[in-house]
Design an enzyme around this catalytic site. Sequence first.
Site, PDB file in Angstrom:
ATOM      1  N   GLU A 159       1.031   6.483  -6.916  1.00  0.00           N
ATOM      2  CA  GLU A 159      -0.066   7.400  -7.235  1.00  0.00           C
ATOM      3  C   GLU A 159       0.362   8.852  -7.063  1.00  0.00           C
ATOM      4  O   GLU A 159      -0.004   9.704  -7.867  1.00  0.00           O
ATOM      5  CB  GLU A 159      -1.274   7.089  -6.356  1.00  0.00           C
ATOM      6  CG  GLU A 159      -1.969   5.803  -6.744  1.00  0.00           C
ATOM      7  CD  GLU A 159      -3.209   5.526  -5.911  1.00  0.00           C
ATOM      8  OE1 GLU A 159      -3.491   6.277  -4.962  1.00  0.00           O
ATOM      9  OE2 GLU A 159      -3.894   4.531  -6.210  1.00  0.00           O
ATOM     10  N   GLU A 178       0.836  -1.204   0.000  1.00  0.00           N
ATOM     11  CA  GLU A 178       0.000   0.000   0.000  1.00  0.00           C
ATOM     12  C   GLU A 178       0.871   1.255   0.000  1.00  0.00           C
ATOM     13  O   GLU A 178       0.544   2.251  -0.657  1.00  0.00           O
ATOM     14  CB  GLU A 178      -0.945   0.000   1.201  1.00  0.00           C
ATOM     15  CG  GLU A 178      -1.976   1.108   1.162  1.00  0.00           C
ATOM     16  CD  GLU A 178      -2.909   1.030  -0.031  1.00  0.00           C
ATOM     17  OE1 GLU A 178      -3.038   2.059  -0.744  1.00  0.00           O
ATOM     18  OE2 GLU A 178      -3.515  -0.023  -0.273  1.00  0.00           O
TER      19      GLU A 178
END
Length: 123
Positions: A81, A74
Amino acid sequence: MANPQKPARKTGVAHFFAAASYSAGGLRRLWQESAFRQEMLGLVAVPAVLWLFEATTVHYLVFAGLALLVVALEALNTALECLVDHLTSDWAEFARDAKDLGSLAVLCGLLCHLLLIGHAILT
């Protein structure tokens, strides 16, 4: 606008504490992601499921390793991102692909947890 100077590289014990500080900063940034908070909620529930099915110590150890793996995945997905969002403000195929691939990596880590729960139930 002046360019900020790159800080001097730390070595020895100072490097250890600097690295720990950077990791804590990464965890604070990761906590801002709702997906991460939801994953953490799910990871809190898994030990209860393992307990219900009388899982072995090995199951709990594998769970802990997988939980750390999901956090790492993550974190990498969030970093990816951030970079993609910085590189383009418009829609771009490379941006979509990069984000989709990061999401897939996290999903694979979460599916490993399902495999572990399935194994605990069946054994």
